[in-house]
Design a protein around this motif. Structure first.
Motif, short mmCIF file in Angstrom:
data_model
loop_
_atom_site.label_atom_id
_atom_site.label_comp_id
_atom_site.label_asym_id
_atom_site.label_seq_id
_atom_site.Cartn_x
_atom_site.Cartn_y
_atom_site.Cartn_z
N ASP A 24 -8.21 -2.31 -5.12
CA ASP A 24 -8.52 -2.49 -3.70
C ASP A 24 -8.51 -1.15 -2.97
N ARG A 25 -9.08 -1.15 -1.78
CA ARG A 25 -9.00 0.01 -0.89
C ARG A 25 -8.41 -0.45 0.42
N PRO A 26 -7.25 0.00 0.83
CA PRO A 26 -6.40 0.92 0.10
C PRO A 26 -5.74 0.23 -1.09
N ALA A 27 -5.44 1.03 -2.10
CA ALA A 27 -4.82 0.49 -3.32
C ALA A 27 -3.46 -0.12 -2.99
N THR A 47 0.86 -1.17 0.00
CA THR A 47 0.00 0.00 0.00
C THR A 47 0.90 1.23 0.00
#
Length: 135
Positions: A62-65, A27
């Motif tokens: 995704d979160r976080p990327a 991340t």
């Protein structure tokens, strides 16, 4: 050489790529923490985004990327080495390699590796003699 060219990278971008090659998928926060020296969060973010734009890094949805390298170290270094070769020795390999060999102490393993590379180049040349010399 007919390798696909990769964009030239700044020293900071190379530093980011080295971190990604060493750590894998990270991340933004993990990337900042994994840097070998203190680098600001927004600086890491800017560099990662530029590398994504250049196609050298992939950002997940995704979160976080999560960010990961999209190219290998060899793919990145090949373009930089070609540029160095052109600038330093006019595209000729021999003066550059000769200088490197003269100015450093090589290990026996490095000498064997260089000999293997020369043997491979000789074999390739023998397999396609029509491409012996460039004008």
């Amino acid at each position: 050489m007919n390798r696909p060219s990769t964009p030239r990278l700044t020293a900071g971008e190379i530093e980011i790529m080295q971190m990604l090659w060493a750590t894998g998928q990270v991340t933004l926060s993990e990337a900042q923490q994994a840097m070998s020296r203190p680098v600001g969060y927004t600086t890491v973010q800017t560099r990662l985004n530029r590398l994504v734009e250049k196609g050298l890094v992939v950002r997940s949805q995704d979160r976080p990327a999560k960010y990961s390298a999209a190219v290998t170290p060899d793919e990145v270094s090949a373009g930089h080495l070609e540029l160095l070769l052109k600038r330093v020795s006019g595209g000729s390999v021999v003066p550059l390699v000769a200088n490197l060999i003269r100015d450093r102490r090589l290990t026996q393993d490095e000498i064997h590796e260089l000999q293997d590379l020369i043997d491979q180049a000789t074999s390739r040349l023998a397999a396609s003699p029509q491409q012996e010399e460039k004008p």
